[in-house]
Write an enzyme that holds these catalytic residues in place. Structure first.
Site, mmCIF file in Angstrom:
data_model
loop_
_atom_site.group_PDB
_atom_site.id
_atom_site.type_symbol
_atom_site.label_atom_id
_atom_site.label_comp_id
_atom_site.label_asym_id
_atom_site.label_seq_id
_atom_site.Cartn_x
_atom_site.Cartn_y
_atom_site.Cartn_z
ATOM 1 N N HIS A 241 0.798 -1.238 0.000
ATOM 2 C CA HIS A 241 0.000 0.000 0.000
ATOM 3 C C HIS A 241 0.833 1.291 0.000
ATOM 4 O O HIS A 241 0.574 2.201 -0.785
ATOM 5 C CB HIS A 241 -0.964 0.003 1.178
ATOM 6 C CG HIS A 241 -1.735 -1.273 1.280
ATOM 7 N ND1 HIS A 241 -2.486 -1.759 0.235
ATOM 8 C CD2 HIS A 241 -1.838 -2.190 2.272
ATOM 9 C CE1 HIS A 241 -3.033 -2.918 0.595
ATOM 10 N NE2 HIS A 241 -2.651 -3.196 1.811
ATOM 11 N N ALA A 242 1.836 1.368 0.871
ATOM 12 C CA ALA A 242 2.617 2.605 0.968
ATOM 13 C C ALA A 242 3.454 2.812 -0.292
ATOM 14 O O ALA A 242 3.458 3.902 -0.886
ATOM 15 C CB ALA A 242 3.506 2.558 2.206
ATOM 16 N N CYS B 197 -7.244 -6.606 5.060
ATOM 17 C CA CYS B 197 -8.525 -6.409 5.762
ATOM 18 C C CYS B 197 -9.595 -7.359 5.234
ATOM 19 O O CYS B 197 -10.601 -7.604 5.899
ATOM 20 C CB CYS B 197 -8.982 -4.972 5.604
ATOM 21 S SG CYS B 197 -9.046 -4.467 3.883
ATOM 22 N N VAL C 186 15.477 -7.425 -1.550
ATOM 23 C CA VAL C 186 16.614 -6.531 -1.284
ATOM 24 C C VAL C 186 17.303 -7.061 -0.035
ATOM 25 O O VAL C 186 16.655 -7.253 1.000
ATOM 26 C CB VAL C 186 16.129 -5.083 -1.080
ATOM 27 C CG1 VAL C 186 17.281 -4.185 -0.642
ATOM 28 C CG2 VAL C 186 15.485 -4.558 -2.362
ATOM 29 N N ALA D 26 9.625 1.168 1.848
ATOM 30 C CA ALA D 26 8.202 0.896 2.116
ATOM 31 C C ALA D 26 8.082 -0.577 2.479
ATOM 32 O O ALA D 26 7.241 -1.309 1.962
ATOM 33 C CB ALA D 26 7.366 1.228 0.883
ATOM 34 N N THR D 27 8.959 -0.995 3.398
ATOM 35 C CA THR D 27 9.088 -2.428 3.707
ATOM 36 C C THR D 27 8.097 -2.917 4.759
ATOM 37 O O THR D 27 8.154 -4.085 5.160
ATOM 38 C CB THR D 27 10.534 -2.752 4.154
ATOM 39 O OG1 THR D 27 10.906 -1.798 5.172
ATOM 40 C CG2 THR D 27 11.507 -2.666 3.008
ATOM 41 N N GLY D 28 7.236 -2.041 5.230
ATOM 42 C CA GLY D 28 6.098 -2.476 6.035
ATOM 43 C C GLY D 28 6.443 -2.990 7.413
ATOM 44 O O GLY D 28 7.384 -2.528 8.064
ATOM 45 N N PHE E 19 -30.426 17.660 11.040
ATOM 46 C CA PHE E 19 -31.357 16.686 11.621
ATOM 47 C C PHE E 19 -32.417 16.295 10.602
ATOM 48 O O PHE E 19 -32.997 17.137 9.925
ATOM 49 C CB PHE E 19 -32.027 17.283 12.876
ATOM 50 C CG PHE E 19 -33.363 16.660 13.186
ATOM 51 C CD1 PHE E 19 -33.466 15.296 13.444
ATOM 52 C CD2 PHE E 19 -34.526 17.428 13.197
ATOM 53 C CE1 PHE E 19 -34.695 14.716 13.701
ATOM 54 C CE2 PHE E 19 -35.761 16.853 13.457
ATOM 55 C CZ PHE E 19 -35.849 15.494 13.703
HETATM 56 C C1 LIG Z 1 -5.243 -9.377 8.398
HETATM 57 C C2 LIG Z 1 -5.000 -7.885 8.355
HETATM 58 C C3 LIG Z 1 -6.075 -7.023 8.337
HETATM 59 C C4 LIG Z 1 -5.852 -5.640 8.295
HETATM 60 N N1 LIG Z 1 -6.937 -4.799 8.277
HETATM 61 C C5 LIG Z 1 -6.729 -3.456 8.216
HETATM 62 C C6 LIG Z 1 -7.838 -2.560 8.137
HETATM 63 O O1 LIG Z 1 -9.006 -2.974 8.105
HETATM 64 N N2 LIG Z 1 -7.581 -1.234 8.110
HETATM 65 C C7 LIG Z 1 -6.306 -0.737 8.128
HETATM 66 O O2 LIG Z 1 -6.131 0.493 8.062
HETATM 67 N N3 LIG Z 1 -5.241 -1.572 8.200
HETATM 68 C C8 LIG Z 1 -5.425 -2.904 8.239
HETATM 69 N N4 LIG Z 1 -4.343 -3.759 8.314
HETATM 70 C C9 LIG Z 1 -2.987 -3.193 8.396
HETATM 71 C C10 LIG Z 1 -2.445 -2.908 6.993
HETATM 72 O O3 LIG Z 1 -2.528 -4.059 6.185
HETATM 73 C C11 LIG Z 1 -1.002 -2.455 7.074
HETATM 74 O O4 LIG Z 1 -0.954 -1.311 7.885
HETATM 75 C C12 LIG Z 1 -0.494 -2.148 5.672
HETATM 76 O O5 LIG Z 1 -0.367 -3.338 4.946
HETATM 77 C C13 LIG Z 1 0.829 -1.417 5.682
HETATM 78 O O6 LIG Z 1 1.210 -1.207 4.348
HETATM 79 P P1 LIG Z 1 2.743 -1.045 3.934
HETATM 80 O O7 LIG Z 1 2.766 -0.891 2.464
HETATM 81 O O8 LIG Z 1 3.387 -0.009 4.779
HETATM 82 O O9 LIG Z 1 3.448 -2.403 4.382
HETATM 83 P P2 LIG Z 1 3.223 -3.920 4.020
HETATM 84 O O10 LIG Z 1 1.823 -4.184 3.645
HETATM 85 O O11 LIG Z 1 3.812 -4.676 5.153
HETATM 86 O O12 LIG Z 1 4.108 -4.121 2.701
HETATM 87 C C14 LIG Z 1 5.510 -4.111 2.727
HETATM 88 C C15 LIG Z 1 6.027 -4.677 1.420
HETATM 89 O O13 LIG Z 1 7.455 -4.625 1.461
HETATM 90 C C16 LIG Z 1 7.967 -5.824 0.904
HETATM 91 N N5 LIG Z 1 9.326 -6.029 1.453
HETATM 92 C C17 LIG Z 1 9.694 -6.030 2.765
HETATM 93 N N6 LIG Z 1 11.017 -6.226 2.874
HETATM 94 C C18 LIG Z 1 11.495 -6.353 1.617
HETATM 95 C C19 LIG Z 1 12.785 -6.576 1.087
HETATM 96 N N7 LIG Z 1 13.862 -6.716 1.869
HETATM 97 N N8 LIG Z 1 12.927 -6.660 -0.259
HETATM 98 C C20 LIG Z 1 11.848 -6.522 -1.066
HETATM 99 N N9 LIG Z 1 10.604 -6.299 -0.615
HETATM 100 C C21 LIG Z 1 10.432 -6.215 0.705
HETATM 101 C C22 LIG Z 1 6.964 -6.889 1.339
HETATM 102 O O14 LIG Z 1 7.034 -8.030 0.508
HETATM 103 C C23 LIG Z 1 5.657 -6.136 1.206
HETATM 104 O O15 LIG Z 1 5.071 -6.286 -0.072
HETATM 105 C C24 LIG Z 1 -4.538 -5.134 8.310
HETATM 106 C C25 LIG Z 1 -3.455 -6.029 8.321
HETATM 107 C C26 LIG Z 1 -3.680 -7.385 8.323
HETATM 108 C C27 LIG Z 1 -2.515 -8.313 8.307
#
Ligand SMILES: Cc1cc2nc3c(=O)[nH]c(=O)nc-3n(C[C@H](O)[C@H](O)[C@H](O)COP(=O)(O)OP(=O)(O)OC[C@H]3O[C@@H](n4cnc5c(N)ncnc54)[C@H](O)[C@@H]3O)c2cc1C
Ligand SMILES: NC(=O)C1=CN([C@@H]2O[C@H](COP(=O)(O)OP(=O)(O)OC[C@H]3O[C@@H](n4cnc5c(N)ncnc54)[C@H](O)[C@@H]3O)[C@@H](O)[C@H]2O)C=CC1
Length: 443
Positions: free
Chosen positions: A10-11, A41, A78, A108-110, A424
């Site tokens: 997402h990010a 989600c 990476v 954006a590794t989450g 209202f």
């Molecule tokens: C079951 C579940 C339900 C959720 N429900 C909600 C909800 O209803 N509402 C809400 O707001 N949030 C929800 N969340 C939280 C939300 O999913 C996370 O906050 C969101 O995914 C964060 O996005 P991101 O892109 O920062 O990180 P991530 O989704 O963690 O993505 C990180 C990406 O980086 C990649 N990556 C990491 N390290 C490396 C590397 N070394 N080399 C290459 N690639 C790499 C990964 O493969 C991944 O694709 C939920 C989460 C889960 C698990």
């Protein structure tokens, strides 16, 4: 300019789209996973068979980025970054080592699920629930006839949602948490216990205030042991929270107390050529008026946009977040923003609160389209600015929380809210509605 983005969920996706839509920059996107844009989600909805399948849970694909001119390397991990030479080192799925130089880098590794380090943790049948593939593994395990009892460790958002899904699949469900209620990070006990009662009313066994001590079994998990009991189970789902995935930058970049990359309001880390977005980075909390860590897709999307705009040459400051969130389980809906009374104390805010409960609409409206709504508004003593709100109902009142989110962002006081104009119409609400009535209680 060449921008490399590591992580295309997402990010990363929102940073990439913003740069691609606003510049002619060279963009390289790298992700170790085989899929992108999975909406976690939706996992519980799909596993619980409330939606037909998982296909609709992906909102974009690699071809969409290639069509905009980006190079996108999937199944490419990476493994290190030379921040001095500005080179990203990665390995493709065929084991080939590659290098990508960058002018600007977006991390954006989450996040990673926190793994309970307990005896028996490597037994079969113990799951996590973050990736699509992990959702598939849970779905397949639940399809097995022998799996009759499912333990869910952690009654936060993931735990409560997957507990509902398992119950909908006909499993006996035991939901455990170290705290005394479910959802304790988001709601005060007066609200969280409504969810607890709802879960129990649907046959879910709740075991709160218990610390897991180990998993037992021969090859496959057969029991979960806590400081208060031993539960025979056929499957376990761990959901005790997320921590930032800082593996690549932790030795180079400044970190927050929990290890997240510390970023400024433009998503820039302590290295000006490196941006961090989403769950691996900090956010600015408007309720706290300080840096915080809140892992949410909503925050990931917005932080990606902010980094993208700045990399595209537009000077955009993040307005900060409130950590607004919601949950809907069987009939019970809960939404909150900012801090509860309990979490405010944890973060050192001196707060007071007002409560009110009334039906959404006048009692003369049809009973089946009406329901009681419970509200709590939390405000800071002294400044009287609103720092949190919680609502609970079986009626869908969820949109109300957006107003409170904006109120926290804009430092609106509880006294301003007392006479704020709310429309209202009997079809929707009451003239002396529960927001006004709650605010008027504030002394
Ligand atoms: C079951 C579940 C339900 C959720 N429900 C909600 C909800 O209803 N509402 C809400 O707001 N949030 C929800 N969340 C939280 C939300 O999913 C996370 O906050 C969101 O995914 C964060 O996005 P991101 O892109 O920062 O990180 P991530 O989704 O963690 O993505 C990180 C990406 O980086 C990649 N990556 C990491 N390290 C490396 C590397 N070394 N080399 C290459 N690639 C790499 C990964 O493969 C991944 O694709 C939920 C989460 C889960 C698990
Ligand atoms: N509806 C939404 O907005 C959703 C948001 N998310 C987000 O994803 C992230 C991860 O979700 P969760 O893993 O559910 O985290 P969470 O923080 O929501 O819940 C974790 C739970 O585990 C409990 N816990 C912690 N350590 C424990 C231990 N050792 N033993 C027993 N219980 C323990 C905590 O008390 C807490 O209730 C969160 O940031 C969450 O907000 C996830 C799903 C849905």
């Amino acid at each position: 300019m060449k921008v490399v983005i590591v992580g295309t969920n997402h990010a990363g996706i929102h940073a990439a789209n913003t740069i691609l839509d606003n510049t002619d920059d060279e963009v390289v996107m790298i992700d170790r996973n085989s899929n992108l844009s999975y909406l976690g989600c939706g996992t519980a909805l799909w596993v619980g068979r409330q939606i037909d399948g998982y296909e609709g849970l992906f909102y974009t694909k690699r071809e969409d980025f290639e069509a905009k001119g980006a190079r996108i390397l999937m199944e490419t991990a990476v493994d290190s970054i030379d921040f001095d030479k500005k080179i990203v080192h990665a390995v493709t799925k065929d084991g080939q080592a590659i290098e990508e130089s960058y002018d600007k880098l977006v991390l954006a590794t989450g996040s990673k699920p926190i793994a309970p380090n307990l005896p028996g943790k490597d037994l079969e049948g113990i799951h996590f629930l973050k990736l699509f593939q992990e959702g598939q593994a849970v779905d397949q395990d639940m399809a097995r006839e022998e799996v009759k009892t499912v333990a869910v460790l952690g009654a936060g958002y993931i735990g409560v949602e997957i507990a509902e899904a398992a119950a909908r699949r006909g499993k006996k469900v035991i939901l455990l948490d170290a705290m005394d209620t479910s959802l304790s990070n988001y709601y005060d006990p007066e609200f969280a216990t409504l969810m607890d009662e709802n879960l129990r009313a649907h046959g879910i066994q709740t075991q709160f205030g218990e610390m897991a001590q180990g998993y037992e079994g021969e090859g496959r998990v057969e029991a979960l042991v806590t400081d208060k009991g031993r539960y025979e189970v056929d499957m376990v789902i761990n959901a005790i929270g997320f921590g930032p995935n800082n593996d690549l930058g932790k030795d180079h970049l400044e970190l927050f107390t929990n290890g997240a990359y510390l970023v400024n309001r433009r998503q820039q880390t302590s290295d000006p050529d490196v941006y961090a977005v989403g769950d691996c980075a900090t956010v600015y909390s408007n309720a706290l008026q300080d840096t915080a860590y809140i892992a949410l897709a909503s925050n990931a999307v917005r932080s990606g946009l902010v980094a993208g705009f700045n990399l595209a040459g537009q000077d955009v400051e993040h307005v900060g977040v409130q950590g607004s969130n919601g949950i809907s389980i069987f009939e019970q809906k809960l939404v909150s923003t900012g801090y509860s009374v309990k979490s405010a104390a944890r973060f050192g805010l001196d707060v007071d609160y007002v409560d009110f409960e009334d039906k959404q609409k006048y009692p003369f409206m049809p009973e089946d389209e009406n329901a009681p709504v419970k509200i709590r508004i939390v405000f800071e003593k002294g400044s009287r600015r609103i720092v949190g709100a919680q609502l609970a109902s079986t009626y869908d009142m969820s949109a109300t929380i957006h107003m409170f989110s904006l109120a926290i962002q804009q430092k609106v006081t509880i006294d301003t809210l007392k006479l704020t104009d709310f429309f209202f119409l009997p079809h929707f609400n009451q003239a002396h509605n529960y927001i006004t009535m709650a605010a008027l209680q504030a002394k």
